[in-house]
Design a protein around this motif. Structure first.
Motif, PDB file in Angstrom:
ATOM      1  N   GLU A  34       0.863  -1.307  -0.076  1.00 21.24           N
ATOM      2  CA  GLU A  34       0.024   0.002   0.014  1.00 21.24           C
ATOM      3  C   GLU A  34       0.862   1.420  -0.078  1.00 21.24           C
ATOM      4  O   GLU A  34       0.360   2.593  -0.108  1.00 21.24           O
ATOM      5  N   THR A 117     -10.449   3.432 -10.536  1.00 18.45           N
ATOM      6  CA  THR A 117      -9.180   3.140 -10.557  1.00 18.45           C
ATOM      7  C   THR A 117      -8.751   3.452 -11.966  1.00 18.45           C
ATOM      8  O   THR A 117      -9.616   3.832 -12.727  1.00 18.45           O
ATOM      9  N   PHE A 131     -15.859   1.304  -9.804  1.00 18.13           N
ATOM     10  CA  PHE A 131     -16.020   0.164  -9.004  1.00 18.13           C
ATOM     11  C   PHE A 131     -17.533   0.134  -8.832  1.00 18.13           C
ATOM     12  O   PHE A 131     -18.319   1.150  -9.110  1.00 18.13           O
ATOM     13  N   VAL A 173     -11.933  -7.253  -3.304  1.00 19.64           N
ATOM     14  CA  VAL A 173     -11.315  -6.018  -4.109  1.00 19.64           C
ATOM     15  C   VAL A 173     -12.017  -5.720  -5.174  1.00 19.64           C
ATOM     16  O   VAL A 173     -11.706  -4.449  -5.744  1.00 19.64           O
ATOM     17  N   HIS A 176     -14.756  -3.497  -3.983  1.00 20.49           N
ATOM     18  CA  HIS A 176     -14.156  -2.160  -3.523  1.00 20.49           C
ATOM     19  C   HIS A 176     -15.184  -1.688  -2.862  1.00 20.49           C
ATOM     20  O   HIS A 176     -15.698  -0.394  -3.089  1.00 20.49           O
ATOM     21  N   ASP A 180     -11.217   3.415   1.218  1.00 24.10           N
ATOM     22  CA  ASP A 180      -9.663   3.052   1.016  1.00 24.10           C
ATOM     23  C   ASP A 180      -9.754   1.872   2.024  1.00 24.10           C
ATOM     24  O   ASP A 180     -10.601   1.406   2.763  1.00 24.10           O
ATOM     25  N   GLY A 181      -8.523   1.158   2.011  1.00 24.93           N
ATOM     26  CA  GLY A 181      -8.206   0.028   2.930  1.00 24.93           C
ATOM     27  C   GLY A 181      -8.698  -1.294   2.359  1.00 24.93           C
ATOM     28  O   GLY A 181      -8.617  -2.239   3.093  1.00 24.93           O
ATOM     29  N   ASN A 182      -9.417  -1.229   1.011  1.00 22.26           N
ATOM     30  CA  ASN A 182      -9.777  -2.410   0.394  1.00 22.26           C
ATOM     31  C   ASN A 182      -8.827  -3.654   0.279  1.00 22.26           C
ATOM     32  O   ASN A 182      -9.088  -4.629   0.605  1.00 22.26           O
ATOM     33  N   GLY A 183      -7.731  -3.394  -0.054  1.00 20.11           N
ATOM     34  CA  GLY A 183      -6.606  -4.308  -0.271  1.00 20.11           C
ATOM     35  C   GLY A 183      -6.192  -4.856   0.779  1.00 20.11           C
ATOM     36  O   GLY A 183      -5.904  -6.065   1.177  1.00 20.11           O
ATOM     37  N   ARG A 184      -5.909  -4.026   1.975  1.00 25.99           N
ATOM     38  CA  ARG A 184      -5.287  -4.734   3.282  1.00 25.99           C
ATOM     39  C   ARG A 184      -6.649  -5.426   3.980  1.00 25.99           C
ATOM     40  O   ARG A 184      -6.337  -6.477   4.448  1.00 25.99           O
ATOM     41  N   ARG A 187      -6.874  -8.832   1.995  1.00 25.11           N
ATOM     42  CA  ARG A 187      -5.695  -9.570   2.522  1.00 25.11           C
ATOM     43  C   ARG A 187      -5.700 -10.397   3.847  1.00 25.11           C
ATOM     44  O   ARG A 187      -5.181 -11.198   4.219  1.00 25.11           O
ATOM     45  N   TYR A 212       0.647  -8.876  -8.714  1.00 26.06           N
ATOM     46  CA  TYR A 212      -0.571  -9.010  -8.060  1.00 26.06           C
ATOM     47  C   TYR A 212      -1.682  -7.896  -8.592  1.00 26.06           C
ATOM     48  O   TYR A 212      -2.809  -8.395  -8.775  1.00 26.06           O
ATOM     49  N   LYS A 213      -1.276  -6.571  -8.705  1.00 27.60           N
ATOM     50  CA  LYS A 213      -2.117  -5.731  -9.084  1.00 27.60           C
ATOM     51  C   LYS A 213      -2.679  -5.856 -10.389  1.00 27.60           C
ATOM     52  O   LYS A 213      -3.673  -5.582 -10.839  1.00 27.60           O
ATOM     53  N   ILE A 216      -5.442  -8.403 -10.892  1.00 24.67           N
ATOM     54  CA  ILE A 216      -6.531  -8.042 -10.413  1.00 24.67           C
ATOM     55  C   ILE A 216      -7.424  -7.060 -11.450  1.00 24.67           C
ATOM     56  O   ILE A 216      -8.414  -7.393 -11.667  1.00 24.67           O
ATOM     57  N   GLN A 220     -10.606  -7.669 -13.845  1.00 32.69           N
ATOM     58  CA  GLN A 220     -11.675  -6.603 -13.920  1.00 32.69           C
ATOM     59  C   GLN A 220     -12.250  -6.308 -15.352  1.00 32.69           C
ATOM     60  O   GLN A 220     -13.233  -5.952 -15.639  1.00 32.69           O
TER      61      GLN A 220
HETATM   62  N1  ATP Z   1      -7.908  -2.430 -10.844  1.00 29.04           N
HETATM   63  C1  ATP Z   1      -7.138  -2.643  -9.693  1.00 29.04           C
HETATM   64  N2  ATP Z   1      -5.655  -2.613  -9.754  1.00 29.04           N
HETATM   65  C2  ATP Z   1      -4.986  -2.758  -8.790  1.00 29.04           C
HETATM   66  N3  ATP Z   1      -5.286  -2.957  -7.653  1.00 29.04           N
HETATM   67  C3  ATP Z   1      -6.772  -3.197  -7.549  1.00 29.04           C
HETATM   68  C4  ATP Z   1      -7.614  -2.928  -8.580  1.00 29.04           C
HETATM   69  N4  ATP Z   1      -8.991  -3.185  -8.142  1.00 29.04           N
HETATM   70  C5  ATP Z   1      -8.907  -3.541  -6.683  1.00 29.04           C
HETATM   71  N5  ATP Z   1      -7.602  -3.777  -6.249  1.00 29.04           N
HETATM   72  C6  ATP Z   1      -6.866  -3.867  -5.178  1.00 29.04           C
HETATM   73  O1  ATP Z   1      -7.334  -2.784  -4.517  1.00 29.04           O
HETATM   74  C7  ATP Z   1      -6.370  -2.320  -3.387  1.00 29.04           C
HETATM   75  C8  ATP Z   1      -5.839  -0.966  -3.359  1.00 29.04           C
HETATM   76  O2  ATP Z   1      -7.165  -0.392  -2.931  1.00 29.04           O
HETATM   77  P1  ATP Z   1      -7.014   0.531  -1.601  1.00 29.04           P
HETATM   78  O3  ATP Z   1      -6.386   1.724  -1.667  1.00 29.04           O
HETATM   79  O4  ATP Z   1      -8.675   0.777  -1.251  1.00 29.04           O
HETATM   80  O5  ATP Z   1      -6.512  -0.612  -0.462  1.00 29.04           O
HETATM   81  P2  ATP Z   1      -5.463  -0.173   0.500  1.00 29.04           P
HETATM   82  O6  ATP Z   1      -5.490  -1.358   1.590  1.00 29.04           O
HETATM   83  O7  ATP Z   1      -5.456   1.289   1.084  1.00 29.04           O
HETATM   84  O8  ATP Z   1      -4.155  -0.300  -0.270  1.00 29.04           O
HETATM   85  P3  ATP Z   1      -3.238  -1.302  -0.969  1.00 29.04           P
HETATM   86  O9  ATP Z   1      -4.070  -2.700  -1.191  1.00 29.04           O
HETATM   87  O10 ATP Z   1      -2.665  -0.787  -2.242  1.00 29.04           O
HETATM   88  O11 ATP Z   1      -2.435  -1.836   0.153  1.00 29.04           O
HETATM   89  C9  ATP Z   1      -5.102  -3.116  -4.063  1.00 29.04           C
HETATM   90  O12 ATP Z   1      -4.179  -3.849  -3.382  1.00 29.04           O
HETATM   91  C10 ATP Z   1      -5.644  -4.519  -4.719  1.00 29.04           C
HETATM   92  O13 ATP Z   1      -5.932  -5.257  -3.664  1.00 29.04           O
END
Ligand code: ATP
Ligand code: MG
Length: 276
Positions: A34, A117, A131, A173, A176, A180-184, A187, A212-213, A216, A220
């Motif tokens: 992140e 995104t 999303f 994800v 979404h 924010d925080g969707n990825g964490r 995971r 990984y990104k 995803i 999509q």
């Molecule tokens: N089109 C996309 N490209 C890249 N990541 C995506 C996409 N769609 C969903 N994601 C996911 O969303 C996360 C980013 O979203 P967000 O900023 O809400 O989460 P975060 O926890 O704050 O950040 P991060 O996941 O980067 O740690 C990415 O890590 C991935 O898991």
């Protein structure tokens, strides 16, 4: 029936060390993906010593501490056979440590504004991807929670556990649901069925971040109109989704190695007791 946890056969001393190693790795990798600037060493130092790393942002420290608290919530959820939206909100509040109150950035609630995104299309142009709309989130997340709950207490084999993890992660994800925080959150929460089945968590390595990104985003790209998504049953199960599952299998190696090392230490301990 929930299986014995992956650390169940270890003596307290070794178990404590293994759980700390896994917490450090999980927290470091997920916050680094992140954009957090703290290293694995910094993360371990902050969590184990309770001290700060000179010159590193306060926010990065707070994120690490928030993530470690979220892991505690995950272990507590292992005992449950039903997970609800309030459990997801508690995780979301833990990982989002920003103290600033903003009605468009709700911590511990679904998003209330559309989110986007960007990606590079096949013709090499930069485009937006929207999303699912905020109004669709309660229904989509209701479906997602039913998927999660169906996988709990399921006595999953290791290959089933990876598939469940990958699908829950990828779909969360893709929905979404948070600003924010969707990825964490993904995971973390997608590991509850893995942990319940008696395995260590799957942790996406920092080095895998780009791939990984990309995976995803590639998945999509196969969804006809993501912003209008209203039913998870319409999501494609295709080569892109399968690719994500395969990568999740490879992400499992580091925590499995930590577990094997701990088991080796345990054998030394037991052998020492027998001979001593
Ligand atoms: N089109 C996309 N490209 C890249 N990541 C995506 C996409 N769609 C969903 N994601 C996911 O969303 C996360 C980013 O979203 P967000 O900023 O809400 O989460 P975060 O926890 O704050 O950040 P991060 O996941 O980067 O740690 C990415 O890590 C991935 O898991
Ligand atoms: Mg983010």
């Amino acid at each position: 029936m929930t299986r014995k946890p992956f650390y169940g056969d270890l003596d307290t001393s070794i178990r404590t060390l293994l759980l700390a190693q896994i917490r450090n790795l999980w927290t470091h990798t997920s916050t680094a993906i992140e954009g957090n600037s703290l290293t694995l060493g910094d993360t371990a130092f902050i969590l184990e010593e309770g001290l700060t790393v000179a010159g590193k942002p306060l926010r990065d420290h707070q994120e690490v501490i928030g993530h470690a608290k979220a892991i505690e919530i995950i272990y507590a959820l292992m005992a449950k056979d039903q997970i609800q939206d309030k459990d997801l909100f508690a995780l979301h509040r833990a990982v989002l440590t920003d103290a600033v109150v903003d009605i468009f950035k709700p911590a511990g609630a679904w998003k209330n504004e559309p989110n986007f995104t960007t990606y590079i299309s096949e013709d090499g142009r930069q485009r937006y991807r929207e999303f699912p709309a905020p109004r669709s989130i309660p229904i989509l997340m209701g479906q997602w929670l039913r998927m999660l709950n169906a996988a709990l207490q399921g006595d999953l084999t290791d290959s089933e556990a990876v598939q469940v993890y990958a699908d829950l992660h990828l779909i969360l994800v893709t929905i979404h649901p948070f600003f924010d925080g969707n990825g964490r959150v993904a995971r973390l929460i997608a590991n509850v069925p893995v942990l319940q089945a008696g395995f260590p968590p799957i942790v996406v390595p920092t080095e895998a971040r780009q791939g990984y990104k990309r995976m995803i985003s590639d998945y999509q790209a196969t969804i006809p109109d993501l912003s209008e998504l209203k039913d998870l049953n319409t999501l494609p199960d295709n080569a892109e989704r399968q690719h994500f599952r395969e990568m999740c299998q490879s992400y499992w190696e580091p925590t499995q190695t930590l577990l094997r090392q701990a088991q080796t230490m345990q054998q030394h301990l037991v052998a020492g007791r027998v001979s001593g």
